[in-house]
Design a protein around this motif. Structure first.
Motif, PDB file in Angstrom:
ATOM      1  N   ASP A  35       0.763  -1.033   0.193  1.00 51.47           N
ATOM      2  CA  ASP A  35       0.150  -0.104   0.019  1.00 51.47           C
ATOM      3  C   ASP A  35       0.897   1.106  -0.010  1.00 51.47           C
ATOM      4  O   ASP A  35       0.533   2.203  -0.745  1.00 51.47           O
ATOM      5  CB  ASP A  35      -1.013   0.176   1.256  1.00 51.47           C
ATOM      6  N   GLY A  55       0.222   2.669  -3.517  1.00 52.60           N
ATOM      7  CA  GLY A  55      -0.797   3.525  -3.218  1.00 52.60           C
ATOM      8  C   GLY A  55      -0.784   4.581  -2.336  1.00 52.60           C
ATOM      9  O   GLY A  55      -1.142   4.809  -1.313  1.00 52.60           O
ATOM     10  N   HIS A  86      -0.096   7.896  -2.211  1.00 53.13           N
ATOM     11  CA  HIS A  86      -0.981   9.229  -2.082  1.00 53.13           C
ATOM     12  C   HIS A  86      -2.346   8.696  -1.110  1.00 53.13           C
ATOM     13  O   HIS A  86      -2.505   9.601  -0.336  1.00 53.13           O
ATOM     14  CB  HIS A  86      -1.210   9.657  -3.187  1.00 53.13           C
ATOM     15  N   HIS A  87      -2.935   7.486  -1.384  1.00 47.37           N
ATOM     16  CA  HIS A  87      -4.125   7.088  -0.854  1.00 47.37           C
ATOM     17  C   HIS A  87      -3.776   7.011   0.704  1.00 47.37           C
ATOM     18  O   HIS A  87      -4.363   7.464   1.707  1.00 47.37           O
ATOM     19  CB  HIS A  87      -4.475   6.012  -1.529  1.00 47.37           C
ATOM     20  N   LEU A 146      -3.057  10.175   2.306  1.00 45.40           N
ATOM     21  CA  LEU A 146      -4.232  11.072   2.616  1.00 45.40           C
ATOM     22  C   LEU A 146      -5.107  10.387   3.861  1.00 45.40           C
ATOM     23  O   LEU A 146      -5.672  11.102   4.711  1.00 45.40           O
ATOM     24  CB  LEU A 146      -5.028  11.112   1.424  1.00 45.40           C
ATOM     25  N   GLU A 147      -5.273   9.097   3.922  1.00 46.17           N
ATOM     26  CA  GLU A 147      -5.731   8.317   4.821  1.00 46.17           C
ATOM     27  C   GLU A 147      -5.369   8.642   6.348  1.00 46.17           C
ATOM     28  O   GLU A 147      -5.891   8.786   7.188  1.00 46.17           O
ATOM     29  CB  GLU A 147      -6.045   6.929   4.498  1.00 46.17           C
TER      30      GLU A 147
END
Length: 130
Positions: free
Chosen positions: A78, A82, A84-85, A88-89
């Motif tokens: 992750d 991912g 950036h995801h 942000l989370e």
């Protein structure tokens, strides 16, 4: 309003669940389910017996979902695929613990602590040692 699948095509058990748990469904679906149960001549006492079974089923399903959420974690891939995801989370979702994501909350806490220490170390190195 038309639902997918239509209310009239659904199983009797699902109609009973819709009719007896209106908070989880669209009000129009609840009305249509009650009408369909009346058309199918499902007696009221049958509904009441089924409600207790459905309530236990829903409670068990919610417990399993809560356990699954508590164990859900960020994986190493992750962070790579991912990032950036995940970032942000971690920065924006402050209700992870309230939502039941215990492991993700713990991971976020440790990750943000490590990042803060790294930023502080770089700042100290850049301003005082260099």
């Amino acid at each position: 309003m038309e639902f997918n699948p239509p209310i009239s095509d659904r199983e009797t058990d699902e109609l009973i669940r819709i009719a007896n748990f209106p908070d989880n469904w669209n009000p129009l679906a609840v009305e249509q389910a009650k009408r369909e149960l009346a058309i199918r001549n499902v007696p009221i006492d049958y509904e009441n017996k089924k409600v207790s079974v459905l309530t236990r089923y829903d409670q068990k399903k919610n417990q399993i979902a809560a356990k699954r959420r508590a164990k859900e974690a960020f994986e190493w891939h992750d962070f790579i695929f991912g990032f950036h995801h995940v970032l942000l989370e971690m920065l924006c979702d402050w209700d992870m613990k309230k939502d039941g994501y215990i492991t993700k909350h713990r991971q976020r806490k440790y990750t943000l602590s490590v990042i803060s220490i790294l930023i502080l170390a770089i700042y100290v190195y850049w301003n005082f040692i260099k």
